[in-house]
Design a protein around this motif. Structure first.
Motif, PDB file in Angstrom:
ATOM      1  N   ARG A 163      16.620  -9.119 -22.951  1.00  0.00           N
ATOM      2  CA  ARG A 163      16.735  -8.516 -24.291  1.00  0.00           C
ATOM      3  C   ARG A 163      17.903  -9.130 -25.058  1.00  0.00           C
ATOM      4  O   ARG A 163      17.799  -9.398 -26.249  1.00  0.00           O
ATOM      5  CB  ARG A 163      16.921  -7.010 -24.185  1.00  0.00           C
ATOM      6  CG  ARG A 163      15.669  -6.279 -23.866  1.00  0.00           C
ATOM      7  CD  ARG A 163      15.913  -4.784 -23.827  1.00  0.00           C
ATOM      8  NE  ARG A 163      14.692  -4.080 -23.520  1.00  0.00           N
ATOM      9  CZ  ARG A 163      14.626  -2.954 -22.851  1.00  0.00           C
ATOM     10  NH1 ARG A 163      15.747  -2.372 -22.430  1.00  0.00           N
ATOM     11  NH2 ARG A 163      13.479  -2.381 -22.603  1.00  0.00           N
ATOM     12  N   LEU A 164      19.022  -9.345 -24.359  1.00  0.00           N
ATOM     13  CA  LEU A 164      20.161  -9.999 -25.001  1.00  0.00           C
ATOM     14  C   LEU A 164      19.819 -11.423 -25.420  1.00  0.00           C
ATOM     15  O   LEU A 164      20.170 -11.872 -26.503  1.00  0.00           O
ATOM     16  CB  LEU A 164      21.364 -10.033 -24.061  1.00  0.00           C
ATOM     17  CG  LEU A 164      22.198  -8.785 -23.936  1.00  0.00           C
ATOM     18  CD1 LEU A 164      23.293  -8.988 -22.904  1.00  0.00           C
ATOM     19  CD2 LEU A 164      22.801  -8.395 -25.265  1.00  0.00           C
ATOM     20  N   ALA A 165      19.149 -12.145 -24.526  1.00  0.00           N
ATOM     21  CA  ALA A 165      18.795 -13.533 -24.814  1.00  0.00           C
ATOM     22  C   ALA A 165      17.823 -13.635 -25.986  1.00  0.00           C
ATOM     23  O   ALA A 165      17.881 -14.590 -26.762  1.00  0.00           O
ATOM     24  CB  ALA A 165      18.190 -14.186 -23.568  1.00  0.00           C
ATOM     25  N   MET A 166      16.942 -12.659 -26.136  1.00  0.00           N
ATOM     26  CA  MET A 166      15.929 -12.689 -27.200  1.00  0.00           C
ATOM     27  C   MET A 166      16.422 -12.091 -28.518  1.00  0.00           C
ATOM     28  O   MET A 166      15.755 -12.226 -29.533  1.00  0.00           O
ATOM     29  CB  MET A 166      14.673 -11.938 -26.741  1.00  0.00           C
ATOM     30  CG  MET A 166      14.013 -12.551 -25.517  1.00  0.00           C
ATOM     31  SD  MET A 166      13.507 -14.259 -25.753  1.00  0.00           S
ATOM     32  CE  MET A 166      12.205 -14.053 -26.930  1.00  0.00           C
ATOM     33  N   ARG A 167      17.596 -11.462 -28.510  1.00  0.00           N
ATOM     34  CA  ARG A 167      18.103 -10.799 -29.711  1.00  0.00           C
ATOM     35  C   ARG A 167      18.154 -11.714 -30.936  1.00  0.00           C
ATOM     36  O   ARG A 167      17.705 -11.316 -32.016  1.00  0.00           O
ATOM     37  CB  ARG A 167      19.479 -10.192 -29.441  1.00  0.00           C
ATOM     38  CG  ARG A 167      20.003  -9.380 -30.609  1.00  0.00           C
ATOM     39  CD  ARG A 167      21.347  -8.782 -30.297  1.00  0.00           C
ATOM     40  NE  ARG A 167      21.182  -7.675 -29.371  1.00  0.00           N
ATOM     41  CZ  ARG A 167      22.191  -7.045 -28.804  1.00  0.00           C
ATOM     42  NH1 ARG A 167      23.424  -7.425 -29.028  1.00  0.00           N
ATOM     43  NH2 ARG A 167      21.972  -6.037 -27.992  1.00  0.00           N
ATOM     44  N   PRO A 168      18.647 -12.963 -30.836  1.00  0.00           N
ATOM     45  CA  PRO A 168      18.670 -13.816 -32.036  1.00  0.00           C
ATOM     46  C   PRO A 168      17.276 -14.088 -32.595  1.00  0.00           C
ATOM     47  O   PRO A 168      17.090 -14.135 -33.812  1.00  0.00           O
ATOM     48  CB  PRO A 168      19.317 -15.112 -31.551  1.00  0.00           C
ATOM     49  CG  PRO A 168      20.082 -14.729 -30.343  1.00  0.00           C
ATOM     50  CD  PRO A 168      19.320 -13.607 -29.713  1.00  0.00           C
ATOM     51  N   LEU A 169      16.286 -14.255 -31.743  1.00  0.00           N
ATOM     52  CA  LEU A 169      14.921 -14.491 -32.220  1.00  0.00           C
ATOM     53  C   LEU A 169      14.355 -13.258 -32.908  1.00  0.00           C
ATOM     54  O   LEU A 169      13.688 -13.352 -33.938  1.00  0.00           O
ATOM     55  CB  LEU A 169      14.022 -14.907 -31.056  1.00  0.00           C
ATOM     56  CG  LEU A 169      14.404 -16.215 -30.365  1.00  0.00           C
ATOM     57  CD1 LEU A 169      13.524 -16.442 -29.146  1.00  0.00           C
ATOM     58  CD2 LEU A 169      14.320 -17.372 -31.334  1.00  0.00           C
ATOM     59  N   ARG A 170      14.624 -12.087 -32.335  1.00  0.00           N
ATOM     60  CA  ARG A 170      14.150 -10.839 -32.935  1.00  0.00           C
ATOM     61  C   ARG A 170      14.809 -10.606 -34.286  1.00  0.00           C
ATOM     62  O   ARG A 170      14.153 -10.219 -35.252  1.00  0.00           O
ATOM     63  CB  ARG A 170      14.435  -9.673 -31.986  1.00  0.00           C
ATOM     64  CG  ARG A 170      13.838  -8.365 -32.448  1.00  0.00           C
ATOM     65  CD  ARG A 170      14.062  -7.243 -31.439  1.00  0.00           C
ATOM     66  NE  ARG A 170      15.485  -6.952 -31.311  1.00  0.00           N
ATOM     67  CZ  ARG A 170      16.160  -7.013 -30.175  1.00  0.00           C
ATOM     68  NH1 ARG A 170      15.566  -7.368 -29.056  1.00  0.00           N
ATOM     69  NH2 ARG A 170      17.443  -6.724 -30.133  1.00  0.00           N
ATOM     70  N   MET A 171      16.112 -10.892 -34.386  1.00  0.00           N
ATOM     71  CA  MET A 171      16.827 -10.696 -35.651  1.00  0.00           C
ATOM     72  C   MET A 171      16.326 -11.672 -36.722  1.00  0.00           C
ATOM     73  O   MET A 171      16.205 -11.312 -37.880  1.00  0.00           O
ATOM     74  CB  MET A 171      18.338 -10.829 -35.429  1.00  0.00           C
ATOM     75  CG  MET A 171      18.905  -9.694 -34.596  1.00  0.00           C
ATOM     76  SD  MET A 171      20.613  -9.940 -34.126  1.00  0.00           S
ATOM     77  CE  MET A 171      21.422  -9.881 -35.705  1.00  0.00           C
ATOM     78  N   ALA A 172      16.023 -12.908 -36.335  1.00  0.00           N
ATOM     79  CA  ALA A 172      15.526 -13.900 -37.280  1.00  0.00           C
ATOM     80  C   ALA A 172      14.160 -13.471 -37.824  1.00  0.00           C
ATOM     81  O   ALA A 172      13.879 -13.635 -39.016  1.00  0.00           O
ATOM     82  CB  ALA A 172      15.428 -15.258 -36.622  1.00  0.00           C
TER      83      ALA A 172
END
Length: 132
Positions: free
Chosen positions: A116-125
């Motif tokens: 979830r931490l690793a995917m956070r930038p993609l989700r925010m984008a």
């Protein structure tokens, strides 16, 4: 989670960290985030510095394992980063003083929480992208 090849890095020195009340060596600590009891022994690291369930930490170190910081604020997992050898590190942010630190992941860390931490930038984008 990716780990460094043990033969390519220097082994960590043994830590003599005191966790118990009154300064004695304890065998567990209570997480400041999820309030679960966390054992100090962790696979893949010489000292435990965060909760394997919610990845929260306590701002107690100036340098890893020294327990000399006076802040003692709650540190939340902000992101992950990866060293050249493939070793994952958690980026923690102190809620009290605003300090940032990185901590090695442990072998028993919650893989879903790390992803979830690793995917956070993609989700925010994706959330900030204009519809269309």
């Amino acid at each position: 989670m990716p780990r460094n090849n043990a033969s390519t890095r220097n082994p960590q020195r043994a830590k003599t960290v005191l966790h118990g009340p009154g300064g004695e060596r304890g065998d567990a600590f209570r997480c400041v985030g999820c309030r679960l009891d966390v054992p100090l022994m962790a696979a893949g690291t010489a000292h435990r510095n965060h909760c394997p369930h919610c990845l929260s930490s306590l701002h107690v170190d100036r340098t890893p394992g020294d327990r000399r910081a006076t802040c003692r604020g709650r540190m939340t997992a902000l992101s992950v980063t990866v060293r050249d050898g493939g070793e994952w590190l958690i980026v923690h942010h102190c809620q009290r003083c605003g300090g940032l630190s990185v901590n090695r992941i442990a072998g028993d860390d919650n893989a879903l929480a790390l992803m979830r931490l690793a995917m956070r930038p993609l989700r925010m984008a994706r959330q900030s992208a204009p519809a269309g």
